[in-house]
Design a protein around this motif. Structure first.
Motif, short mmCIF file in Angstrom:
data_model
loop_
_atom_site.label_atom_id
_atom_site.label_comp_id
_atom_site.label_asym_id
_atom_site.label_seq_id
_atom_site.Cartn_x
_atom_site.Cartn_y
_atom_site.Cartn_z
N SER A 165 38.74 26.08 45.64
CA SER A 165 38.21 27.38 46.08
C SER A 165 39.20 28.50 45.77
N TRP A 166 40.51 28.22 45.86
CA TRP A 166 41.50 29.23 45.45
C TRP A 166 41.34 29.55 43.97
N PHE A 169 38.38 31.72 43.49
CA PHE A 169 38.68 33.08 43.94
C PHE A 169 39.45 33.84 42.85
N TYR A 170 40.47 33.19 42.30
CA TYR A 170 41.25 33.80 41.22
C TYR A 170 40.37 34.06 39.99
N SER A 173 38.41 37.09 40.56
CA SER A 173 39.30 38.25 40.57
C SER A 173 39.78 38.62 39.17
N VAL A 219 45.24 36.74 49.04
CA VAL A 219 44.27 35.64 49.05
C VAL A 219 44.29 34.90 50.39
N GLN A 237 35.66 35.59 52.16
CA GLN A 237 35.80 35.47 50.70
C GLN A 237 36.09 34.03 50.30
N LEU A 238 37.10 33.43 50.96
CA LEU A 238 37.45 32.04 50.64
C LEU A 238 36.37 31.08 51.11
N SER A 240 33.18 31.67 51.12
CA SER A 240 32.12 31.73 50.11
C SER A 240 32.49 30.89 48.89
N CYS A 241 33.74 30.99 48.45
CA CYS A 241 34.19 30.19 47.31
C CYS A 241 34.14 28.70 47.64
#
Length: 618
Positions: A165-166, A169-170, A173, A219, A237-238, A240-241
């Motif tokens: 998920s990180w 997110f990246y 972004s 993050v 945000q995280l 959702s990912c």
């Protein structure tokens, strides 16, 4: 052949009962009788129809689903074994422990332990055609180790999906004209933020780079938490990912290997394409050659340090994915006659070569960072999440077309993580539905239950203090416990089931008996290696920490409870088995250590494990 008139229209067909055959193990022919009516007269024709060949287990059990193609299996195993650690762990270990000299202990442990254990798990799953728990019908008292590895895979899923998920997110972004980790003028930046280019004292512990602050403050939002006792709410945000990752996993797994075997065509091959592209770009950067030279520089004096050998052994244990039950689950869907020996050699070799190859990619960029900011390489070289979420993004941000390179890089991380997560989930799902047969008819619902449960637990890792939960899980979920699990597995197969019997099983599958080398490794070398690793793991244990933050005692206790909960399955199930079997203790023990298919021999007093020959033969 029919004793009664068959009512038909223009044409109909009837399948007669199966003809008994001498070989009950193979597919059976059926007699197809065609009856055609014309002008009130029936004409009958008979045809023998052989069903499509399917693989049956020697015990005559119900047919099991198999991989659509052999390459589906190989890509699934490679995709699971080749994960994020190949990129962020091995290259750094190689650099830190003597460069090219590190390959000596690494390859040594690969040959004496890594390959034999990998081969053992593939053969175990393929012959018994069950998940991690079900395979222990060969020695019922050891079934607890099956539940141990299933629990470990479940625990790892709680935090491994968060890494994916990180990366997602990246990835989102990165779709900007300017990457958000380039400057210090963002809302999340602190007064300590300092650009590399403007900071001559970059090694100052009170300074932090834009990329570092973006990861920790932009993050993770770790600045909004005081520790593990102050987690806060999940960040949307995280979350959702993470939900997107869970949905991807579900639809990759819900139909079994028929769907997952197709997904890995993308997730297992994409990282190699991206690594090659990044290497071609990396070697053209200034300072890249110096970074690669540092990666490969040979310092044989480092081999005198026992820590180098311990780190090489640890890397072998965790990089191949032995002990998670995944290899057993994947190989259980193979055809019975599949050459698992060749598969073991191919996949372990590809895994090691990938680790070595990724080092060139990583250190070409680290050499570039060292050159660009005029600092020593050891100031930028690191392992773990800091490499792929701080150092590498920072290097990419300085390139022309940085957004494109960032998208490419994080797609690679996403695919590296997804197929490894799929493997862990498949281990849990296959292990449990094979143990509890009623779940077979409800695989889709059970898969949904597992992934949703994993998602709910993972929410603790996407809070403001989620990095502390992540660190705790990473430290305790699959450390000593997985070494212990593989040790018990090796002892159960090589000593109690018998390495000679295990070799007979392999010969029955592939037509070739394992050589003396493999049998010696299974019986003596690998168990001794694993016992050594378990002792070292306990002796060198250090409490977890995140930077300067030290976890409170209660958090360490929770971590140990997590580790012990999986390891305790071995003695708890053994006690349960001994207590529930009938007869005196010796009789119960005999039943517990004898394959279920041979319990009739125990009734006659024939117990192989009670003979000296069983323990001495290799």
């Amino acid at each position: 052949m029919l004793t009664e008139r068959v009512p038909v229209g223009l044409m109909s067909s009837v399948v007669a009962p199966e003809k008994p055959t001498s070989n009950t193990m193979g597919p059976k022919e059926v007699e197809l009788i065609l009856v055609k009516e014309q002008n009130g007269v029936q004409f009958t024709s008979t045809t023998l129809v052989a069903p499509t060949p399917t693989q049956t287990h020697p015990s005559g059990e119900e047919e099991r689903e198999t991989w659509g193609k052999k390459i589906d299996f190989l890509l699934s195993v490679i995709g699971f074994a080749v994960d994020l650690a190949n990129v962020w762990r091995f290259p750094y270990l190689c650099y830190k422990n003597g460069g090219g000299a590190f390959l000596v202990p690494y390859l040594f442990f690969m040959v004496i332990a890594g390959m034999p254990l990998f081969y053992m798990e593939l053969a175990l799953g393929q012959y018994n055609r069950e998940g991690a728990a079900g395979v222990w019908k060969i020695c019922p008292i050891f079934k607890g180790v099956g539940f141990t590895v299933i629990l470990i895979s479940l625990y790892v899923g709680f935090y491994y999906n968060v890494i994916i998920s990180w990366a997602l997110f990246y990835l989102f972004s990165s779709f900007t004209s300017e990457l958000p980790w380039v400057h210090c003028n963002n809302t999340w930046n602190s007064p300590n933020c300092s650009d590399w280019a403007d900071n001559s004292s970059v090694s100052d512990i009170y300074k932090s780079t834009p990329a570092q602050e973006y990861f920790e403050r932009g993050v993770l939002h770790i600045q909004d938490s005081n520790g593990i006792n102050d987690l806060g709410r999940p960040r949307w945000q995280l979350t959702s990912c993470l939900a997107v990752v869970i949905v991807l996993l579900y639809f990759s797994l819900w139909k079994g290997v028929k769907t997952s075997g197709k997904v890995v065509w993308i997730t297992a091959t994409m990282p190699y394409v991206v690594l090659t592209v990044l290497l071609l770009r990396g070697v053209t950067l200034p300072g890249a050659i110096d970074g690669i030279k540092a990666y490969l520089s040979v310092d044989f004096l480092r081999l005198c340090d026992p820590k180098v050998w311990i780190e090489a052994a640890t890397q072998i244990c965790f990089s191949l994915g032995v002990g998670f039950g995944v290899l057993i689950a994947f190989s259980s869907y193979n055809k019975f006659s599949n050459n698992c020996y060749r598969d073991a050699i191919i996949t372990t070799s590809i895994n090691s070569l990938t680790s070595f190859f990724s080092g060139f990619v990583v250190f070409s960029f680290l050499g570039y960072m060292s050159y660009k900011h005029n600092v020593a390489l050891d100031k930028v070289a690191r392992d773990g999440a800091g490499l792929v979420f701080v150092i590498y993004p920072e290097a990419i941000a300085t390139l022309p077309g940085s957004s494109v390179w960032a998208v490419i890089f994080f797609i690679m991380l996403l695919t590296l993580g997804i197929d490894s997560a799929m493997g862990g989930m498949e281990s849990v799902i296959t292990g449990l539905i094979d143990e509890f047969k009623f779940l077979h008819k409800h695989r889709e619902l059970f898969t949904l239950f597992i992934v949703v449960s994993t998602f709910l637990i993972s929410l603790f890792c996407v809070t403001n203090g989620g990095m502390y939960v992540f660190t705790l899980l990473d430290h305790f979920a699959a450390g000593t416990s997985i070494l212990f699990g593989v040790l018990i597995e090796a002892i159960g197969i090589a000593w109690f089931y018998g390495v000679d019997r295990f070799s007979d099983d392999i010969e029955e599958m592939i037509g070739q008996r394992p050589g003396l080398y493999w049998r010696l490794c299974w019986k003596f070398v690998s168990p001794c290696f694993l016992l050594f690793m378990v002792v070292v793991s306990f002796a060198t244990f250090n409490p977890p920490n995140y930077g300067t933050y030290m976890f409170p005692p209660w958090a360490n206790m929770v971590g140990w409870c997590l580790a012990i909960s999986s390891m305790s399955m071995v003695p708890l199930y053994a006690i349960y088995k001994l207590c529930t079997l009938p007869g005196k203790f010796c009789d119960r023990l005999a039943y517990a250590i004898t394959p279920e298919t041979e319990h009739h021999l125990v009734d006659n007093g024939e117990v192989r494990q009670f003979t000296l020959h069983h323990w001495l033969v290799v």
